[in-house]
Design a protein around this motif. Structure first.
Motif, PDB file in Angstrom:
ATOM      1  N   PHE A   1       0.855  -1.186   0.000  1.00 47.10           N
ATOM      2  CA  PHE A   1       0.000   0.000   0.000  1.00 47.10           C
ATOM      3  C   PHE A   1       0.893   1.239   0.000  1.00 47.10           C
ATOM      4  O   PHE A   1       2.114   1.156   0.194  1.00 47.10           O
ATOM      5  CB  PHE A   1      -0.944   0.008   1.216  1.00 47.10           C
ATOM      6  N   ILE A   2       0.286   2.380  -0.250  1.00 49.47           N
ATOM      7  CA  ILE A   2       1.014   3.655  -0.253  1.00 49.47           C
ATOM      8  C   ILE A   2       0.832   4.309   1.111  1.00 49.47           C
ATOM      9  O   ILE A   2      -0.302   4.487   1.577  1.00 49.47           O
ATOM     10  CB  ILE A   2       0.496   4.571  -1.374  1.00 49.47           C
ATOM     11  N   ASP A   3       1.954   4.658   1.754  1.00 52.18           N
ATOM     12  CA  ASP A   3       1.872   5.206   3.113  1.00 52.18           C
ATOM     13  C   ASP A   3       1.545   6.700   3.090  1.00 52.18           C
ATOM     14  O   ASP A   3       1.324   7.291   2.029  1.00 52.18           O
ATOM     15  CB  ASP A   3       3.153   4.903   3.901  1.00 52.18           C
ATOM     16  N   ALA A   4       1.510   7.300   4.261  1.00 55.88           N
ATOM     17  CA  ALA A   4       1.107   8.700   4.391  1.00 55.88           C
ATOM     18  C   ALA A   4       2.055   9.651   3.680  1.00 55.88           C
ATOM     19  O   ALA A   4       1.675  10.779   3.339  1.00 55.88           O
ATOM     20  CB  ALA A   4       0.988   9.066   5.875  1.00 55.88           C
ATOM     21  N   GLN A   5       3.298   9.222   3.450  1.00 58.34           N
ATOM     22  CA  GLN A   5       4.283  10.054   2.740  1.00 58.34           C
ATOM     23  C   GLN A   5       4.354   9.694   1.246  1.00 58.34           C
ATOM     24  O   GLN A   5       5.290  10.076   0.558  1.00 58.34           O
ATOM     25  CB  GLN A   5       5.668   9.889   3.369  1.00 58.34           C
ATOM     26  N   HIS A   6       3.339   8.947   0.776  1.00 60.14           N
ATOM     27  CA  HIS A   6       3.223   8.577  -0.644  1.00 60.14           C
ATOM     28  C   HIS A   6       4.380   7.700  -1.104  1.00 60.14           C
ATOM     29  O   HIS A   6       4.810   7.767  -2.249  1.00 60.14           O
ATOM     30  CB  HIS A   6       3.106   9.827  -1.530  1.00 60.14           C
ATOM     31  N   ARG A   7       4.850   6.839  -0.188  1.00 56.98           N
ATOM     32  CA  ARG A   7       5.886   5.864  -0.503  1.00 56.98           C
ATOM     33  C   ARG A   7       5.270   4.460  -0.468  1.00 56.98           C
ATOM     34  O   ARG A   7       4.249   4.233   0.187  1.00 56.98           O
ATOM     35  CB  ARG A   7       7.038   5.951   0.496  1.00 56.98           C
ATOM     36  N   LEU A   8       5.921   3.528  -1.141  1.00 57.14           N
ATOM     37  CA  LEU A   8       5.398   2.165  -1.209  1.00 57.14           C
ATOM     38  C   LEU A   8       5.854   1.362   0.004  1.00 57.14           C
ATOM     39  O   LEU A   8       7.049   1.288   0.310  1.00 57.14           O
ATOM     40  CB  LEU A   8       5.875   1.487  -2.503  1.00 57.14           C
ATOM     41  N   ALA A   9       4.890   0.755   0.705  1.00 57.60           N
ATOM     42  CA  ALA A   9       5.172  -0.072   1.879  1.00 57.60           C
ATOM     43  C   ALA A   9       4.638  -1.476   1.631  1.00 57.60           C
ATOM     44  O   ALA A   9       3.717  -1.682   0.835  1.00 57.60           O
ATOM     45  CB  ALA A   9       4.528   0.531   3.123  1.00 57.60           C
ATOM     46  N   SER A  10       5.220  -2.453   2.340  1.00 55.03           N
ATOM     47  CA  SER A  10       4.797  -3.848   2.175  1.00 55.03           C
ATOM     48  C   SER A  10       4.455  -4.471   3.508  1.00 55.03           C
ATOM     49  O   SER A  10       4.900  -4.024   4.572  1.00 55.03           O
ATOM     50  CB  SER A  10       5.903  -4.662   1.489  1.00 55.03           C
TER      51      SER A  10
END
Length: 612
Positions: free
Chosen positions: A341-350
């Motif tokens: 998903f995309i985190d609050a800082q618009h980075r990709l997390a797993s």
């Protein structure tokens, strides 16, 4: 019965015994059953639910019954668990019984057929009488057992005449006419598997990759399910999928044995007659792969092996699950899968299944080099495709330390984010699919292996509609599309086809769009959740938001009910049905493991996806 006559005998360890029926039905179940006393007809309101473990049998016509009773008795007998509808045929004249083809078509009605006769009861009409059947039609099932939503008004006529002074039907309805509850009780959804035609998907070497594609049909639940499933496979694919798949069984292939069963080791041995008994080893292996996945899809235990033999019992080939895996699409291969998903800082997390703690991925999508608005991860979990926050640019890069972002693979000319690029999706061949919603240049695109030049894909039946979202199946042959027309967003399934002229690059198209969730007025999100199943977020007309499973043929029977959750913006699932759902809800990013309730992962995040 001997000394047990005065006692109640327990016949088998299933659900409690129940009588159910509709005037002329008798149901036999398993429980403590008295062995004396009368058998009574039962009111329709006493029917059990669709999954009750009972056997239903029709009651023959009684002397002196009038036209109304004959019509109702016939309709009720067609809902029985008789293989040949022997009792239902007793309500027909001899000639009508010979002509009547119960499996030529099944019409499914919302509440069952309502019969009305145009005259008085028997004895007062000597020349014959007509009965009208009517109801609200919701679907049809064709001769090849393919389900198709078909909402509308149903009306047909039945004619009755007197034979030896008893009323009988001489003009029956076409096929079967069933209510929805009876249909769901009698039928089950089964996936048959066929091979994608050569050229439908290519590996980097350029050689065709044969892959199995699911073809869902509805078969009778209690009439020798294993044998009926194999017979349905031998009849070939349904009309919709027939354009892009092939069967390895030669035409004229037939079963030698009338009944099939698994042995004590869960192995299946099938003797074949006709041309199928003379095939070579490579073709036989592919035939066995089709059988193994088709039977395994509805077996309660894992199939250990499939053996094909000729009509004399001589072995042709043996295939085990590990060997068949070479032909399986990515969705049927058991493997470790992460959620993203995309985190609050618009980075990709797993996320992994065993952890509730998300972590940023390595590479440019995890370090903030690109502010992400949408993302897609390839099925090998090596490459990711990210759409920029403004929806105008597509980037593709490895999820590994030190990987370079590179330049955009695609640019949209849209002036607004909502008119830009959709979230991307990867098929099992490593190809990337995406749509550009630019009002001045709307288009569907595929990037071979995620890095080649974008190739435009034609969608002839799209008309004035606009693609708002997409998800491609792991086999690469079916595309689920969210399409907006006249202010309504629907979920439709298209068949991926490609033609090659003079050895050049194939021309791609997505054809014959089918409505997958016709009951929903507005669909917000959808994801593949099995070989022929999707999970959908949407609303019925004037209703509240729903989260539900639907089959790719548009049916919704035999699917589990999902627990509710508020304000779902997006949902994602794996084609491995044992994996948890992941969703973006009003509470944040949440997951739904099997046999559990929704669990919060993080309060901040968006755009959850599985690989694909």
């Amino acid at each position: 019965m001997g000394s047990d006559r005065q006692t109640n005998r327990r016949w088998c360890p299933l659900r409690p015994f129940a009588l159910l029926g509709c005037g002329s039905l008798l149901a036999v179940g398993c429980a403590s059953m008295p062995d004396s006393g009368e058998v009574h007809r039962v009111d329709p309101s006493q029917r059990a639910d669709a999954d009750a473990q009972v056997r239903v049998f029709g009651v023959p016509p009684r002397p002196g019954e009038g036209p109304n009773d004959i019509v109702r008795g016939f309709l009720e007998a067609t809902t029985s668990d008789e293989a040949d509808y022997k009792t239902a045929r007793l309500y027909l004249t001899e000639e009508a019984s010979k002509r009547w083809e119960p499996f030529s078509q099944t019409t499914v009605l919302e509440d069952g057929p309502i019969p009305r006769t145009d005259g008085a009861q028997g004895g007062q009409i000597e020349s014959g009488t007509t009965a009208e059947l009517s109801g609200k039609r919701i679907a049809t099932v064709d001769r090849k057992h393919a389900y198709k939503p078909a909402e509308g008004t149903y009306s047909t006529h039945i004619h009755l005449t007197k034979v030896d002074n008893e009323w009988r039907i001489d003009v029956p309805p076409q096929g079967l006419v069933l209510g929805k509850s009876d249909f769901e009780r009698i039928y089950r959804s089964v996936n048959k598997y066929y091979f994608a035609e050569p050229g439908a998907g290519e590996q980097a070497s350029g050689s065709p990759r044969e892959v199995l594609v699911a073809d869902p049909v509805y078969l009778r639940r209690r009439i020798d399910p294993l044998t009926s499933t194999v017979k349905a496979l031998l009849r070939g694919p349904t009309n919709w999928l027939d354009q892009v798949v092939d069967t390895k069984f030669p035409s004229g292939s037939r079963l030698v044995d009338e009944t099939l069963s698994l042995d004590d080791a869960n192995g299946l041995r099938v003797r074949l007659g006709g041309r199928a008994s003379r095939v070579g080893a490579p073709q036989c292996t592919r035939m066995a792969a089709q059988l193994l996945y088709t039977v395994q899809d509805q077996a309660s235990a894992k199939i250990s092996r499939v053996e094909l033999a000729d009509q004399d019992g001589n072995e042709l080939c043996v295939l085990r699950p590990g060997e068949a895996a070479a032909y399986a699409p990515a969705g049927l291969k058991k493997r470790i899968e992460h959620q993203y998903f995309i985190d609050a800082q618009h980075r990709l997390a797993s996320l992994s299944d065993g952890s509730d703690e998300p972590s940023r991925v390595e590479g440019p999508f995890g370090d903030g080099s690109v502010q992400l608005g949408a993302v897609g991860v390839d099925r090998a979990e090596y490459l990711a495709a990210g759409v920029s926050l403004d929806g105008r640019e597509l980037y593709v890069a490895p999820m590994s330390s030190g990987a370079e972002r590179g330049g955009p693979r695609l640019r949209s000319g849209a002036k607004k984010e909502q008119d830009g690029l959709t979230a991307p999706s990867w098929d099992g061949n490593g190809n990337l699919w995406i749509a550009d919603r630019d009002p001045d240049r709307p288009r569907l695109l595929r990037l071979d292996y995620g890095t080649d030049k974008p190739q435009e894909v034609a969608v002839p039946s799209l008309g004035e509609g606009r693609i708002e979202g997409l998800r491609v199946s792991s086999d690469g042959m079916r595309l689920a599309l969210l399409i907006t027309r006249d202010g309504r967003t629907s979920l439709e399934l298209g068949r991926v086809e490609q033609t090659r002229a003079d050895g050049g690059k194939p021309t791609l198209s997505v054809n014959d769009l089918l409505s997958v969730a016709p009951q929903l007025e507005d669909v917000q999100s959808a994801s593949w959740a099995g070989s022929s199943r999707l999970v959908v977020v949407g609303r019925e007309a004037g209703g509240v938001q729903q989260l539900q499973y639907v089959q790719t043929d548009g049916s919704s029977s035999n699917t589990p009910t999902l627990p509710g959750i508020n304000g779902v913006e997006a949902v994602s699932a794996s084609e491995d049905e044992s994996k948890p759902l992941i969703a973006d809800s009003a509470d944040g990013i949440v997951r739904l493991p099997l046999d559990a309730n929704w669990k919060l992962v993080t309060e901040k995040g968006s755009a959850p996806v599985y690989p694909g």
